[in-house]
Design a protein around this motif. Structure first.
Motif, PDB file in Angstrom:
ATOM      1  N   ILE A  59      60.692  85.223  68.623  1.00  0.00           N
ATOM      2  CA  ILE A  59      60.868  86.465  69.388  1.00  0.00           C
ATOM      3  C   ILE A  59      60.079  86.410  70.688  1.00  0.00           C
ATOM      4  O   ILE A  59      60.587  86.783  71.750  1.00  0.00           O
ATOM      5  N   SER A  60      58.847  85.923  70.627  1.00  0.00           N
ATOM      6  CA  SER A  60      58.019  85.835  71.836  1.00  0.00           C
ATOM      7  C   SER A  60      58.640  84.891  72.864  1.00  0.00           C
ATOM      8  O   SER A  60      58.666  85.192  74.060  1.00  0.00           O
ATOM      9  N   THR A  61      59.134  83.755  72.393  1.00  0.00           N
ATOM     10  CA  THR A  61      59.766  82.793  73.296  1.00  0.00           C
ATOM     11  C   THR A  61      61.033  83.391  73.896  1.00  0.00           C
ATOM     12  O   THR A  61      61.284  83.254  75.107  1.00  0.00           O
ATOM     13  N   CYS A  62      61.810  84.071  73.088  1.00  0.00           N
ATOM     14  CA  CYS A  62      63.042  84.707  73.569  1.00  0.00           C
ATOM     15  C   CYS A  62      62.731  85.724  74.668  1.00  0.00           C
ATOM     16  O   CYS A  62      63.386  85.736  75.715  1.00  0.00           O
ATOM     17  N   ARG A  63      61.731  86.553  74.450  1.00  0.00           N
ATOM     18  CA  ARG A  63      61.368  87.568  75.452  1.00  0.00           C
ATOM     19  C   ARG A  63      60.859  86.933  76.740  1.00  0.00           C
ATOM     20  O   ARG A  63      61.172  87.404  77.839  1.00  0.00           O
ATOM     21  N   LEU A  64      60.076  85.856  76.619  1.00  0.00           N
ATOM     22  CA  LEU A  64      59.604  85.141  77.806  1.00  0.00           C
ATOM     23  C   LEU A  64      60.793  84.592  78.602  1.00  0.00           C
ATOM     24  O   LEU A  64      60.869  84.747  79.822  1.00  0.00           O
ATOM     25  N   LEU A  65      61.723  83.968  77.899  1.00  0.00           N
ATOM     26  CA  LEU A  65      62.896  83.410  78.579  1.00  0.00           C
ATOM     27  C   LEU A  65      63.725  84.507  79.251  1.00  0.00           C
ATOM     28  O   LEU A  65      64.256  84.313  80.346  1.00  0.00           O
ATOM     29  N   GLN A  66      63.824  85.674  78.617  1.00  0.00           N
ATOM     30  CA  GLN A  66      64.558  86.787  79.211  1.00  0.00           C
ATOM     31  C   GLN A  66      63.870  87.297  80.475  1.00  0.00           C
ATOM     32  O   GLN A  66      64.528  87.542  81.492  1.00  0.00           O
ATOM     33  N   ARG A  67      62.538  87.457  80.419  1.00  0.00           N
ATOM     34  CA  ARG A  67      61.793  87.947  81.587  1.00  0.00           C
ATOM     35  C   ARG A  67      61.874  86.969  82.757  1.00  0.00           C
ATOM     36  O   ARG A  67      61.914  87.391  83.915  1.00  0.00           O
ATOM     37  N   ALA A  68      61.889  85.687  82.462  1.00  0.00           N
ATOM     38  CA  ALA A  68      61.813  84.661  83.505  1.00  0.00           C
ATOM     39  C   ALA A  68      63.187  84.176  83.965  1.00  0.00           C
ATOM     40  O   ALA A  68      63.269  83.221  84.731  1.00  0.00           O
ATOM     41  N   MET A  69      64.240  84.815  83.523  1.00  0.00           N
ATOM     42  CA  MET A  69      65.592  84.352  83.832  1.00  0.00           C
ATOM     43  C   MET A  69      65.981  84.722  85.266  1.00  0.00           C
ATOM     44  O   MET A  69      66.305  85.856  85.558  1.00  0.00           O
ATOM     45  N   HIS A  70      65.897  83.731  86.158  1.00  0.00           N
ATOM     46  CA  HIS A  70      66.197  83.966  87.565  1.00  0.00           C
ATOM     47  C   HIS A  70      67.262  83.038  88.119  1.00  0.00           C
ATOM     48  O   HIS A  70      67.612  83.149  89.283  1.00  0.00           O
ATOM     49  N   SER A  71      67.743  82.103  87.306  1.00  0.00           N
ATOM     50  CA  SER A  71      68.707  81.137  87.823  1.00  0.00           C
ATOM     51  C   SER A  71      69.700  80.766  86.719  1.00  0.00           C
ATOM     52  O   SER A  71      69.500  81.083  85.549  1.00  0.00           O
ATOM     53  N   GLU A  72      70.735  80.059  87.123  1.00  0.00           N
ATOM     54  CA  GLU A  72      71.722  79.589  86.153  1.00  0.00           C
ATOM     55  C   GLU A  72      71.097  78.607  85.168  1.00  0.00           C
ATOM     56  O   GLU A  72      71.410  78.620  83.981  1.00  0.00           O
ATOM     57  N   ALA A  73      70.164  77.780  85.637  1.00  0.00           N
ATOM     58  CA  ALA A  73      69.475  76.835  84.749  1.00  0.00           C
ATOM     59  C   ALA A  73      68.670  77.588  83.687  1.00  0.00           C
ATOM     60  O   ALA A  73      68.636  77.180  82.515  1.00  0.00           O
ATOM     61  N   HIS A  74      68.029  78.689  84.086  1.00  0.00           N
ATOM     62  CA  HIS A  74      67.299  79.515  83.120  1.00  0.00           C
ATOM     63  C   HIS A  74      68.260  80.108  82.090  1.00  0.00           C
ATOM     64  O   HIS A  74      67.950  80.164  80.893  1.00  0.00           O
ATOM     65  N   GLN A  75      69.415  80.560  82.542  1.00  0.00           N
ATOM     66  CA  GLN A  75      70.410  81.137  81.636  1.00  0.00           C
ATOM     67  C   GLN A  75      70.903  80.097  80.633  1.00  0.00           C
ATOM     68  O   GLN A  75      71.051  80.398  79.441  1.00  0.00           O
ATOM     69  N   GLU A  76      71.142  78.878  81.103  1.00  0.00           N
ATOM     70  CA  GLU A  76      71.617  77.815  80.216  1.00  0.00           C
ATOM     71  C   GLU A  76      70.561  77.465  79.161  1.00  0.00           C
ATOM     72  O   GLU A  76      70.890  77.253  77.988  1.00  0.00           O
ATOM     73  N   ALA A  77      69.305  77.418  79.559  1.00  0.00           N
ATOM     74  CA  ALA A  77      68.225  77.140  78.605  1.00  0.00           C
ATOM     75  C   ALA A  77      68.117  78.276  77.594  1.00  0.00           C
ATOM     76  O   ALA A  77      67.894  78.039  76.402  1.00  0.00           O
ATOM     77  N   TYR A  78      68.291  79.494  78.058  1.00  0.00           N
ATOM     78  CA  TYR A  78      68.236  80.658  77.166  1.00  0.00           C
ATOM     79  C   TYR A  78      69.350  80.590  76.116  1.00  0.00           C
ATOM     80  O   TYR A  78      69.104  80.802  74.931  1.00  0.00           O
ATOM     81  N   VAL A  79      70.542  80.260  76.533  1.00  0.00           N
ATOM     82  CA  VAL A  79      71.671  80.159  75.597  1.00  0.00           C
ATOM     83  C   VAL A  79      71.408  79.060  74.566  1.00  0.00           C
ATOM     84  O   VAL A  79      71.614  79.251  73.367  1.00  0.00           O
ATOM     85  N   ALA A  80      70.929  77.916  75.013  1.00  0.00           N
ATOM     86  CA  ALA A  80      70.612  76.820  74.087  1.00  0.00           C
ATOM     87  C   ALA A  80      69.529  77.251  73.103  1.00  0.00           C
ATOM     88  O   ALA A  80      69.589  76.936  71.906  1.00  0.00           O
ATOM     89  N   PHE A  81      68.539  77.994  73.594  1.00  0.00           N
ATOM     90  CA  PHE A  81      67.475  78.496  72.723  1.00  0.00           C
ATOM     91  C   PHE A  81      68.053  79.427  71.658  1.00  0.00           C
ATOM     92  O   PHE A  81      67.731  79.303  70.477  1.00  0.00           O
ATOM     93  N   VAL A  82      68.896  80.351  72.072  1.00  0.00           N
ATOM     94  CA  VAL A  82      69.466  81.322  71.127  1.00  0.00           C
ATOM     95  C   VAL A  82      70.271  80.607  70.045  1.00  0.00           C
ATOM     96  O   VAL A  82      70.165  80.941  68.859  1.00  0.00           O
ATOM     97  N   VAL A  83      71.038  79.601  70.416  1.00  0.00           N
ATOM     98  CA  VAL A  83      71.831  78.839  69.445  1.00  0.00           C
ATOM     99  C   VAL A  83      70.916  78.218  68.388  1.00  0.00           C
ATOM    100  O   VAL A  83      71.145  78.351  67.182  1.00  0.00           O
ATOM    101  N   GLN A  84      69.849  77.555  68.832  1.00  0.00           N
ATOM    102  CA  GLN A  84      68.933  76.890  67.899  1.00  0.00           C
ATOM    103  C   GLN A  84      68.098  77.904  67.123  1.00  0.00           C
ATOM    104  O   GLN A  84      67.856  77.731  65.917  1.00  0.00           O
ATOM    105  N   ALA A  85      67.644  78.960  67.787  1.00  0.00           N
ATOM    106  CA  ALA A  85      66.811  79.974  67.127  1.00  0.00           C
ATOM    107  C   ALA A  85      67.590  80.690  66.032  1.00  0.00           C
ATOM    108  O   ALA A  85      67.023  81.002  64.973  1.00  0.00           O
TER     109      ALA A  85
END
Length: 169
Positions: free
Chosen positions: A92-118
């Motif tokens: 949950i903490s990692t997910c929230r950090l990734l959401q707060r720091a999402m400023h680019s398409e690369a950040h969005q792609e990393a977030y999606v990959a994280f959600v799949v694995q999480a």
């Protein structure tokens, strides 16, 4: 000690600085390994990392893939030891950090990959907690764990960068 590592291996770790740290701190990683030829190698990597007391500044330009993969590795290690609640908090903490720091398409792609694995890891933990509630067995994290569950934890704990990036669909 990491044990056996190959060209496909990925290791992650986190760093923290004291609240009274200077503006930057030196970081050094030492890798000791033996090549297939038997040659022993010591590789030393040194870097100076900037320190900030400002959350906004620190999260301004993160390496989202590194943060996401580190969160998965950390949570999987906790889950493997039976610390499911702590593992879930890490996710949950990692997910929230990734959401707060999402400023680019690369950040969005990393977030999606994280959600799949999480989601895979969280599903396993929920199933394990339910089994423990029904059948008991909180004392030993390994006892009663089937081969599929053990394999799943090992794979998540050792998820490679290549496989993580490929999981974003």
């Amino acid at each position: 000690t990491l044990g056996t590592a190959t060209g496909k291996s990925t290791a992650t770790f986190g760093l923290g600085a004291a609240s009274d740290a200077a503006a930057s701190v030196p970081v050094q990683v030492q890798l000791r390994y033996i090549r297939p030829t038997g040659e022993e190698v010591l590789q030393v990597l040194t870097s100076s990392r900037r320190v900030s007391a400002s959350r906004e500044e620190a999260e301004e330009d993160i390496d989202a893939v590194a943060v996401a993969l580190g969160g998965i590795h950390s949570a999987a290690r906790l889950a493997q030891s039976g610390s499911y609640r702590a593992a879930r908090v890490e996710l949950i903490s990692t997910c929230r950090l990734l959401q707060r720091a999402m400023h680019s398409e690369a950040h969005q792609e990393a977030y999606v990959a994280f959600v799949v694995q999480a989601e895979k890891l969280d599903g396993f933990m929920r199933e394990r907690e339910l089994q423990e509630a029904v059948f008991g067995g909180e004392g030993d994290a390994q006892r009663g764990r089937d081969d599929d569950a053990s394999r799943s934890m090992y794979q998540m704990k050792n998820l490679s960068l290549r496989d993580f990036v490929a999981s974003r669909g």
